[in-house]
Write a protein that holds these residues in place. Sequence first.
Motif, PDB file in Angstrom:
ATOM      1  N   ARG A 182      46.833  -2.359 105.290  1.00  0.00           N
ATOM      2  CA  ARG A 182      47.605  -2.667 104.074  1.00  0.00           C
ATOM      3  C   ARG A 182      48.253  -1.389 103.583  1.00  0.00           C
ATOM      4  NH1 ARG A 182      44.801  -7.227 101.741  1.00  0.00           N
ATOM      5  NH2 ARG A 182      45.507  -8.870 103.132  1.00  0.00           N
ATOM      6  N   ARG A 183      49.551  -1.327 103.664  1.00  0.00           N
ATOM      7  CA  ARG A 183      50.266  -0.074 103.397  1.00  0.00           C
ATOM      8  C   ARG A 183      50.159   0.413 101.947  1.00  0.00           C
ATOM      9  NH1 ARG A 183      53.800   3.405 106.381  1.00  0.00           N
ATOM     10  NH2 ARG A 183      52.237   4.532 105.227  1.00  0.00           N
ATOM     11  N   HIS A 184      50.418  -0.470 100.996  1.00  0.00           N
ATOM     12  CA  HIS A 184      50.459  -0.010  99.598  1.00  0.00           C
ATOM     13  C   HIS A 184      49.486  -0.823  98.764  1.00  0.00           C
ATOM     14  CE1 HIS A 184      53.943   2.389 100.564  1.00  0.00           C
ATOM     15  NE2 HIS A 184      54.483   1.330 101.135  1.00  0.00           N
ATOM     16  N   ASP A 185      48.232  -0.517  98.891  1.00  0.00           N
ATOM     17  CA  ASP A 185      47.240  -1.300  98.146  1.00  0.00           C
ATOM     18  C   ASP A 185      46.542  -0.394  97.125  1.00  0.00           C
ATOM     19  OD1 ASP A 185      45.631  -3.413  97.368  1.00  0.00           O
ATOM     20  OD2 ASP A 185      45.255  -4.067  99.418  1.00  0.00           O
ATOM     21  N   LEU A 186      45.709  -1.017  96.294  1.00  0.00           N
ATOM     22  CA  LEU A 186      44.986  -0.242  95.286  1.00  0.00           C
ATOM     23  C   LEU A 186      43.969   0.676  95.964  1.00  0.00           C
ATOM     24  CD1 LEU A 186      44.440   0.100  92.202  1.00  0.00           C
ATOM     25  CD2 LEU A 186      42.634  -1.621  92.492  1.00  0.00           C
ATOM     26  N   LYS A 224      44.557  -9.122  79.209  1.00  0.00           N
ATOM     27  CA  LYS A 224      45.868  -9.151  78.553  1.00  0.00           C
ATOM     28  C   LYS A 224      47.003  -9.430  79.537  1.00  0.00           C
ATOM     29  CE  LYS A 224      44.736  -5.510  75.620  1.00  0.00           C
ATOM     30  NZ  LYS A 224      44.992  -4.127  75.485  1.00  0.00           N
ATOM     31  N   LEU A 225      46.705  -9.260  80.831  1.00  0.00           N
ATOM     32  CA  LEU A 225      47.783  -9.378  81.835  1.00  0.00           C
ATOM     33  C   LEU A 225      47.967 -10.809  82.337  1.00  0.00           C
ATOM     34  CD1 LEU A 225      47.020  -6.197  83.959  1.00  0.00           C
ATOM     35  CD2 LEU A 225      48.690  -6.451  82.116  1.00  0.00           C
ATOM     36  N   ASN A 226      47.089 -11.700  81.874  1.00  0.00           N
ATOM     37  CA  ASN A 226      47.232 -13.085  82.272  1.00  0.00           C
ATOM     38  C   ASN A 226      47.131 -13.287  83.789  1.00  0.00           C
ATOM     39  OD1 ASN A 226      47.427 -15.654  81.439  1.00  0.00           O
ATOM     40  ND2 ASN A 226      49.687 -15.705  81.266  1.00  0.00           N
ATOM     41  N   VAL A 227      46.168 -12.659  84.392  1.00  0.00           N
ATOM     42  CA  VAL A 227      45.966 -12.836  85.835  1.00  0.00           C
ATOM     43  C   VAL A 227      44.675 -13.620  86.055  1.00  0.00           C
ATOM     44  CG1 VAL A 227      47.215 -10.763  86.581  1.00  0.00           C
ATOM     45  CG2 VAL A 227      44.826 -10.553  85.894  1.00  0.00           C
ATOM     46  N   THR A 228      44.525 -14.213  87.237  1.00  0.00           N
ATOM     47  CA  THR A 228      43.337 -15.022  87.527  1.00  0.00           C
ATOM     48  C   THR A 228      42.217 -14.119  88.041  1.00  0.00           C
ATOM     49  OG1 THR A 228      44.787 -16.826  88.100  1.00  0.00           O
ATOM     50  CG2 THR A 228      42.495 -17.027  88.821  1.00  0.00           C
ATOM     51  N   LEU A 237      36.289 -12.802  90.889  1.00  0.00           N
ATOM     52  CA  LEU A 237      36.951 -12.490  92.154  1.00  0.00           C
ATOM     53  C   LEU A 237      36.869 -10.984  92.406  1.00  0.00           C
ATOM     54  CD1 LEU A 237      40.259 -14.547  91.683  1.00  0.00           C
ATOM     55  CD2 LEU A 237      38.328 -15.139  93.176  1.00  0.00           C
ATOM     56  N   VAL A 238      36.858 -10.594  93.681  1.00  0.00           N
ATOM     57  CA  VAL A 238      37.012  -9.176  94.011  1.00  0.00           C
ATOM     58  C   VAL A 238      38.510  -8.937  94.249  1.00  0.00           C
ATOM     59  CG1 VAL A 238      34.700  -8.995  95.000  1.00  0.00           C
ATOM     60  CG2 VAL A 238      36.635  -9.460  96.521  1.00  0.00           C
ATOM     61  N   TRP A 239      38.918  -7.679  94.207  1.00  0.00           N
ATOM     62  CA  TRP A 239      40.343  -7.332  94.326  1.00  0.00           C
ATOM     63  C   TRP A 239      40.991  -7.996  95.547  1.00  0.00           C
ATOM     64  CZ3 TRP A 239      44.222  -5.169  91.655  1.00  0.00           C
ATOM     65  CH2 TRP A 239      45.355  -4.771  92.373  1.00  0.00           C
ATOM     66  N   GLU A 240      40.275  -7.919  96.674  1.00  0.00           N
ATOM     67  CA  GLU A 240      40.814  -8.449  97.931  1.00  0.00           C
ATOM     68  C   GLU A 240      41.184  -9.927  97.819  1.00  0.00           C
ATOM     69  OE1 GLU A 240      38.038  -7.713 101.279  1.00  0.00           O
ATOM     70  OE2 GLU A 240      39.287  -9.193 102.315  1.00  0.00           O
ATOM     71  N   GLU A 241      40.534 -10.645  96.908  1.00  0.00           N
ATOM     72  CA  GLU A 241      40.776 -12.094  96.798  1.00  0.00           C
ATOM     73  C   GLU A 241      41.919 -12.449  95.848  1.00  0.00           C
ATOM     74  OE1 GLU A 241      36.499 -14.197  97.174  1.00  0.00           O
ATOM     75  OE2 GLU A 241      36.658 -12.767  95.516  1.00  0.00           O
ATOM     76  N   LEU A 242      42.430 -11.477  95.104  1.00  0.00           N
ATOM     77  CA  LEU A 242      43.482 -11.788  94.132  1.00  0.00           C
ATOM     78  C   LEU A 242      44.774 -12.191  94.843  1.00  0.00           C
ATOM     79  CD1 LEU A 242      43.226  -8.948  91.434  1.00  0.00           C
ATOM     80  CD2 LEU A 242      42.025 -11.134  91.532  1.00  0.00           C
ATOM     81  N   PHE A 244      48.760 -12.105  95.641  1.00  0.00           N
ATOM     82  CA  PHE A 244      49.681 -10.976  95.794  1.00  0.00           C
ATOM     83  C   PHE A 244      50.372 -10.678  94.461  1.00  0.00           C
ATOM     84  CE2 PHE A 244      53.895  -9.310  97.197  1.00  0.00           C
ATOM     85  CZ  PHE A 244      53.421  -8.115  97.714  1.00  0.00           C
ATOM     86  N   GLU A 245      50.795 -11.745  93.770  1.00  0.00           N
ATOM     87  CA  GLU A 245      51.497 -11.584  92.485  1.00  0.00           C
ATOM     88  C   GLU A 245      50.597 -10.902  91.461  1.00  0.00           C
ATOM     89  OE1 GLU A 245      54.635 -11.945  91.567  1.00  0.00           O
ATOM     90  OE2 GLU A 245      54.962 -12.307  93.719  1.00  0.00           O
ATOM     91  N   ASP A 246      49.348 -11.354  91.387  1.00  0.00           N
ATOM     92  CA  ASP A 246      48.422 -10.773  90.403  1.00  0.00           C
ATOM     93  C   ASP A 246      48.141  -9.301  90.716  1.00  0.00           C
ATOM     94  OD1 ASP A 246      48.396 -13.082  89.019  1.00  0.00           O
ATOM     95  OD2 ASP A 246      46.328 -13.678  89.509  1.00  0.00           O
TER      96      ASP A 246
END
Length: 465
Positions: A182-186, A224-228, A237-242, A244-246
Amino acid sequence: MGLGDDIRRGAATIRDADEVTIISHIDADGISTESILAQAISREGIPVRSVFVRQLEPMAMRHVPKDASLKLFTDLGAGQQNLLEAHGLTAEEVLIVDHHVSQPCETEYTQVNCLDHGYQKMSAAGLAYMLARELDNGNIDLAKLAVVGNVGDMMAREGCGLVGPAREIALDGAAYGNVVIRRHDLNCYGTSTRPVHVCLGYSDDPYIAGISGSTNAALRFLQKLNVTLKADEGRWLVWEELSFEDKKTIISALTQQLVAHGKETGRLIGEIYLFPDEPERTPLRNASEYATLLNACGRWTQPRIGSSVCRGDRGTAYQDAERMLTNHRAIIRELLQYILDTGVTELTHLQYVHTGDRFPDTIVGIGAGMALSKLDWHKPILIMSVMIDDPEVTKVSARTNEWALSRGVDLQDAMVRASEEVGGAGGGHRIAAGAYIPKEKEQEFINRVNRVLEEQFTSQSSHHC
Ligand code: C5P
Ligand code: C5P
Ligand code: C5P
């Protein structure tokens, strides 16, 4: 002769052997190296056994068998060739597969060493994989373990990830299908195992004001970001499961937060190596957490458990490894806190602290690396600790960063020179090195290292802005 020639020569030496003994290092790179080579060699039908050592020093040499086998020294050996010679090992019975700086020696031992060919960003596991691939193309499945070794030894470059031959290896893994790049991930520890707010709250590199240091604050920020953030069944959820948009939404909010506080954003994003064939939400899912799991086994004297995990044991060995990982994390956190609470003594070109016998000498280097980013990172850090099995000996771990390297710092050189002068022995890399010294010479040693660093800093003026 290029690295490819050395690899072909090394593979031919292995093929000619009737039996092989691997002598490897106990960290993530050493364990992944051993498991790559042990698997590749047994696939050739050659009997192979392994010995793990904490460091190749005189006491450890008793674990090297005196028999007719080919001795494969991996992730160690280059810096201790005089010791091999003193132990009576001949050039014919030794092959060194290493990425540490070489020590000059009368006997010309055969080496596969990436430093001989100018590759700094390559681990021993990478070399092991290149040998395995030379032995048989079918060993491409082992590229994944080489990615673990490379990431474990911090071979990824900020902003570009693995480079050179180490990148080719990751691409082999991607072609085989057990590595996803994954080129540009957290760029945050725990993206496969921790709820997103825990992952962010625990992370402090880069330090994000209002988020780092508090999982509650991180959760409020995310909400506050309204993400799931939760799965349908209610678990986090862990980051990997979010989605792409979130992920994009969160990364851009984190970037804004850093910018708002005048911080650089470069380290927030990185290249991530995922292992889709491993169970979800386990530390085996990505290279960084896999490497920490192996380090936990090795640094706590159970490298064989790590090696079994690398070979696919997902039963008892894996359960033991997970327990060691939990313990390892807790103690590393304690160590980091101890260093920060105690505070370092500052010399002109060096900062140091003594941790006494509070922590095993096998982990203080990790604490030094983590502490450096929180302290004045312009000055290399040095940590001394008591060797539990020999209180007359002091173990030294030193760490610096790319900034200091670009100004001429070379910790390997500093450790080797200063330790020799006090009757000790050292080695390692420019960026991370260590030594054993007599306890009564601590102060003399520290002062000497400070002077060597001063010379190094002034010998090369910066070409940077
Ligand atoms: O190689 P040695 O155990 O064998 O050192 C490994 C340690 O050195 C790792 O914990 C890592 O922190 C550090 N290291 C590094 N950058 C490098 C090489 C090693 O930070 N280029
Ligand atoms: O985050 P935590 O304090 O649990 O981390 C402790 C362990 O995780 C250490 O073994 C450390 O090497 C590893 N870690 C890491 N990279 C980070 C943060 C922690 O490998 N960025
Ligand atoms: O133990 P630590 O993680 O600080 O080691 C950093 C590096 O220094 C490693 O590559 C290790 O192999 C090397 N080292 C060495 N001789 C020593 C101690 C450490 O070459 N006596």
